[in-house]
Scaffold this motif. Structure first.
Motif, short mmCIF file in Angstrom:
data_model
loop_
_atom_site.label_atom_id
_atom_site.label_comp_id
_atom_site.label_asym_id
_atom_site.label_seq_id
_atom_site.Cartn_x
_atom_site.Cartn_y
_atom_site.Cartn_z
N LYS A 14 -51.29 43.70 34.12
CA LYS A 14 -49.95 42.89 33.74
C LYS A 14 -50.27 41.70 33.45
N ASP A 15 -51.18 41.27 32.35
CA ASP A 15 -51.08 39.99 32.08
C ASP A 15 -50.93 39.37 30.53
N ASP A 16 -51.29 38.33 30.15
CA ASP A 16 -50.76 37.89 29.03
C ASP A 16 -52.10 37.97 27.67
N SER A 17 -52.88 38.71 28.10
CA SER A 17 -53.90 39.15 26.98
C SER A 17 -53.67 40.35 26.20
N TYR A 18 -54.38 40.75 25.24
CA TYR A 18 -54.37 41.95 24.63
C TYR A 18 -55.37 43.02 25.32
N ASN A 19 -55.95 42.76 26.54
CA ASN A 19 -56.87 43.59 27.02
C ASN A 19 -56.34 44.72 28.09
N PHE A 20 -57.09 45.64 28.41
CA PHE A 20 -56.64 46.70 29.27
C PHE A 20 -57.60 46.98 30.41
N SER A 21 -57.36 47.42 31.32
CA SER A 21 -58.00 47.88 32.60
C SER A 21 -57.75 49.26 33.08
N PHE A 22 -58.57 50.22 33.32
CA PHE A 22 -58.30 51.44 33.68
C PHE A 22 -58.79 51.85 35.02
N SER A 23 -59.90 51.17 35.57
CA SER A 23 -60.44 51.48 36.55
C SER A 23 -59.78 51.52 37.70
N GLY A 24 -58.89 50.71 38.00
CA GLY A 24 -57.96 50.78 39.10
C GLY A 24 -57.17 51.79 39.11
N LEU A 25 -56.49 52.03 38.11
CA LEU A 25 -55.54 53.27 38.00
C LEU A 25 -56.51 54.70 38.46
N SER A 38 -47.38 58.75 32.63
CA SER A 38 -46.40 57.82 32.47
C SER A 38 -47.00 56.48 32.44
N VAL A 39 -48.00 56.11 33.49
CA VAL A 39 -48.53 54.60 33.73
C VAL A 39 -49.40 54.37 32.75
N ALA A 40 -50.32 55.22 32.36
CA ALA A 40 -51.41 55.09 31.34
C ALA A 40 -50.64 54.79 29.96
N VAL A 41 -49.65 55.48 29.75
CA VAL A 41 -49.26 55.21 28.38
C VAL A 41 -48.32 54.01 28.43
N GLU A 42 -47.78 53.52 29.34
CA GLU A 42 -46.86 52.22 29.63
C GLU A 42 -48.00 51.06 29.43
N ALA A 43 -49.07 51.32 30.06
CA ALA A 43 -50.32 50.21 29.76
C ALA A 43 -50.50 49.92 28.60
N ILE A 44 -50.78 51.13 27.83
CA ILE A 44 -51.21 50.90 26.26
C ILE A 44 -49.93 50.30 25.55
N ILE A 45 -48.77 50.82 25.77
CA ILE A 45 -47.42 50.72 25.10
C ILE A 45 -47.39 48.87 25.09
N THR A 46 -47.22 48.46 26.51
CA THR A 46 -46.88 46.96 26.72
C THR A 46 -47.79 46.13 26.04
N GLY A 60 -47.36 62.11 24.91
CA GLY A 60 -46.94 60.97 25.68
C GLY A 60 -46.86 59.80 24.91
N LEU A 61 -48.20 59.57 24.39
CA LEU A 61 -48.56 58.24 23.74
C LEU A 61 -48.08 58.33 22.40
N ARG A 62 -47.88 59.68 21.78
CA ARG A 62 -47.30 59.80 20.33
C ARG A 62 -45.72 59.44 20.37
N ASN A 63 -45.13 60.17 21.44
CA ASN A 63 -43.73 59.82 21.64
C ASN A 63 -43.61 58.43 21.93
N ALA A 64 -44.13 57.89 22.73
CA ALA A 64 -43.79 56.33 23.15
C ALA A 64 -44.07 55.45 21.71
N MET A 65 -45.04 55.80 20.99
CA MET A 65 -45.47 54.97 19.96
C MET A 65 -44.08 55.00 18.82
#
Ligand code: KG4
Ligand code: ZN
Length: 334
Positions: A203-214, A243-251, A276-281
């Protein structure tokens, strides 16, 4: 204007595919030979087996595609191929096939980055309008790419570790699902409830992602429940994870759209098939009022149609390769 026919070849992972596309937008014929049934016994793609299967299949796939299109190789204007990224042994089979065709039939050779292919899967569905934001979500990539015009790619951010599809597949493995687990988790998530608490990554200010922690959080959770003698509720875990994976992308997508005042968004890559991603987008497109394009399922996973479509725009952009072209297991999209 004269029509342009591009023959595309894709062999970067476990699909051998050949396609012919007219003017970058119209699919004439496509043949895909998938190796999923061979690799699923091993829980993932085995590179050595994949290369051997490509060798076995590529000539048949090519012949079948030409037959389906009712065309001869002489009729096409150029040969496009995925030069990378992907499994090196697999890529080489497509590369050598394309080089041979280019040499024998004297046709231009067009190198296509696999992710450009995923992006241009959208041009088979509707005309791309610029500037646009491409949300690339696949087994090997999670990136936000800005395009100001055709075949111009600017990376805004990407994953710092695992790709989203890779994370889906690993989580699926933890709960005992066969490869590729992404679609199975997606299906289970529709039945389950979000009862497990998982951390929303980066949850930072960049446009990056991280999935290893999840991914680690899911593995630890499964391990702890087992140690306590508790049964994991797979459907609930799938729903909680999705829900968390999609939220990470959408944010991050939301941040990019607002920051850059983007009006056109496309989704690309295997995980674009995720419900989930299609609906959220689609919810986000209503909230922020942008035009959204998500390819139909058949263009989401690996296929040569998207490579031929991207190949057309690469051809217009003047991109050509000669016989020194080599495959690259990794390469930035440029
Ligand atoms: O784009 P792709 O064929 O691979 C790369 O180019 O890297 O995407 C394959 C990935 C796999 O990780 C697969 O599990 C995932 O896409 N995938 C999905 C879904 N369908 C495919 N992940 C989540 N939900 C889906 N419905
Ligand atoms: Zn792909």
């Amino acid at each position: 204007m004269k029509d342009t026919y591009i023959l595309g070849i894709e062999s970067s992972c476990d699909e051998t595919s050949v396609s012919i596309v007219k003017n970058g937008t119209e699919e004439i014929a496509t043949v895909i030979s998938s190796q999923i049934d061979i690799h699923k016994d091993f829980g993932g793609v085995v590179p050595e087996i994949a290369s051997r299967e490509h060798v076995k299949n590529v000539t048949m796939v090519l012949e079948e595609c030409m037959e389906k299109a009712n065309m001869k190789i002489e009729d096409v204007d150029a040969i496009a191929l995925t030069y990378g990224p992907g499994l090196i042994g697999s890529l080489l089979i497509g590369l050598e096939t394309a080089k041979t065709l280019s040499f024998v039939y004297n046709k231009p050779l067009i190198p296509v980055h696999h992710i450009a292919g995923h992006i241009y899967a959208n041009s088979l569905v509707k005309k791309l309008e610029f500037p646009l934001l491409a949300v690339v979500v696949s087994g090997g990539h999670t990136e936000l790419i800005e395009m100001e015009k055709h075949y111009s790619f600017k990376k805004l951010g990407g994953t710092l570790d695992d790709a989203i599809g890779e994370c889906y597949d690993k989580v699926a493995r933890v709960i005992g699902l066969e490869y590729p687990g992404g679609p199975k988790i997606d299906k289970m998530a529709t039945i389950g409830k979000k009862t497990y608490n998982l951390p929303v990554p980066l949850k930072d200010d960049s446009y990056n992602f991280s999935f290893s922690g999840l991914k680690s959080a899911v593995i630890n959770l499964a391990h702890n429940e087992k140690q306590r003698g508790e049964e994991i509720r797979n459907e609930d875990l799938a729903a909680s994870f999705q829900s968390v994976a999609v939220e990470a992308i959408i944010t991050k997508v939301k941040k990019a759209i607002i920051d850059k005042n983007i009006k056109n968004v496309i989704v690309a890559g295997g995980v674009a098939a995720n419900n989930g991603l299609r609906n959220a987008m689609s919810e986000l497109s209503k909230e922020l009022n942008f035009d959204l394009s998500i390819p139909p399922m058949k263009y989401c996973t690996d296929n040569a149609t998207m490579i031929a479509a991207a190949g057309y725009y690469a051809y217009l952009d003047g991109r050509r390769a000669d016989m020194t072209l080599n495959s690259k297991s990794q390469d930035e999209l440029k």
